[in-house]
Design an enzyme around this catalytic site. Structure first.
Site, PDB file in Angstrom:
ATOM      1  N   SER A 101      23.006  15.614 -30.659  1.00 55.05           N
ATOM      2  CA  SER A 101      21.740  16.240 -30.266  1.00 55.05           C
ATOM      3  C   SER A 101      21.669  17.727 -30.618  1.00 55.05           C
ATOM      4  O   SER A 101      20.589  18.203 -31.019  1.00 55.05           O
ATOM      5  CB  SER A 101      21.477  16.014 -28.771  1.00 55.05           C
ATOM      6  OG  SER A 101      22.576  16.392 -27.981  1.00 55.05           O
ATOM      7  N   ASP A 165      22.165  13.529 -20.931  1.00 60.22           N
ATOM      8  CA  ASP A 165      22.753  12.246 -21.341  1.00 60.22           C
ATOM      9  C   ASP A 165      24.250  12.234 -21.026  1.00 60.22           C
ATOM     10  O   ASP A 165      25.079  12.215 -21.920  1.00 60.22           O
ATOM     11  CB  ASP A 165      22.489  11.948 -22.821  1.00 60.22           C
ATOM     12  CG  ASP A 165      23.090  12.993 -23.742  1.00 60.22           C
ATOM     13  OD1 ASP A 165      23.267  14.150 -23.304  1.00 60.22           O
ATOM     14  OD2 ASP A 165      23.410  12.659 -24.900  1.00 60.22           O
TER      15      ASP A 165
END
Length: 285
Positions: A101, A165
């Site tokens: 990410s 996450d």
């Protein structure tokens, strides 16, 4: 947990869903001239070798990004955009590395946008800090990303996105995500909050989306969106990750239709059994 290494799972079906959503959110936020802040609570190393021993152990990328990588011209535009970012991370054209990410963000964010990346694992933190050291308006920290929300929100840019996450290797991560969503929306009710979760036959996993919806109903100014992609079945003992989901509080109004365009193809390409399916639901305000 400090034992967790995302390199074992890099580029799998869950990464495809998570990073498709992340890309669409960041693209939308970048349409306005005013800078925004991205807060990544579990940033990882930034990038992962799919040829290394970690990724090769189960070769999860083979049933994830590898199913899309060579067909970028045939994909719906939102999905093609994400896959092209993965291709840009591999300048020789071969799928050798997968961007986490922070790397996706590094491609999409403008120099004026702020990135705040948190990673507790010392090796991954060191790799990430080196990767992002030349990026402006960026801080990489080895502090707890959940605990940092209080310091990060509200953001000085006012516009902000938050990605959570965690590995969910310990059950308390489910409660921490829920608490963090509530805290983020209490401090900055229009923050775009993205929560990834694994689809498991575990009570905490099966209940999480419902609990997130209830919290967003009470606090999110622009409603919520929930997407889940189921690609396989649990094993005979009921173990194993069947798929994953993303819950987005204050989603871009464009996100639902963009995902609706991509999900049937993701089921077709990434599904590993006849019952592969998706869920896409939204509550707009």
């Amino acid at each position: 947990m400090l034992a967790y290494r995302h390199a074992f799972h890099a580029g799998n079906h869950a990464d495809v869903l998570k990073h498709l959503v992340l890309t669409r959110v960041l693209r939308y936020m970048g349409e306005k001239d005013k800078p925004y802040t991205l807060i990544d609570t579990h940033a990882g190393a930034g990038g992962y070798s799919v040829e290394g021993r970690y990724a090769q152990k189960n070769a999860e990328y083979g049933t994830g990004i590898a199913k899309l990588y060579d067909d970028v011209d045939e994909l719906p535009a939102p999905l093609a955009d994400y896959v092209q970012l993965v291709r840009d991370f591999n300048p020789d054209g071969q799928l050798r590395q997968y961007p986490g990410s922070p790397a996706i963000a590094n491609f999409v964010l403008r120099d004026t946008d702020r990135l705040r990346a948190y990673e507790l694992h010392p090796t991954d933190h060191r790799i990430l800090a080196s990767y992002l050291e030349s990026r402006p308006n960026t801080q990489v920290s080895d502090r707890d990303g959940f605990a940092a929300i209080k310091a990060e929100l509200p953001s000085p840019t006012r516009r902000a996105a938050l990605l959570m996450d965690p590995p969910y290797e310990i059950k308390t991560d489910y409660a921490k995500v829920l608490t963090a969503l509530r805290e983020a929306l209490e401090r900055a009710p229009d923050t775009v909050v993205m929560v990834w979760y694994p689809q498991l036959q575990l009570l905490e996993s099966t209940q999480l989306a419902t609990r997130l919806k209830a919290s967003a109903d009470a606090a999110a100014k622009k409603g919520w969106l929930h997407v889940r992609l189921t690609v396989t079945q649990a094993d005979e003992r009921g173990f194993g990750m069947m798929g994953s989901g993303m819950f987005i509080a204050n989603p871009p109004f464009t996100l639902h239709d963009e995902l609706a365009e991509c999900l049937p193809l993701l089921v077709e390409r990434l599904g590993q059994y006849d019952g592969a399916n998706y869920v896409l639901e939204q509550k707009a305000v």
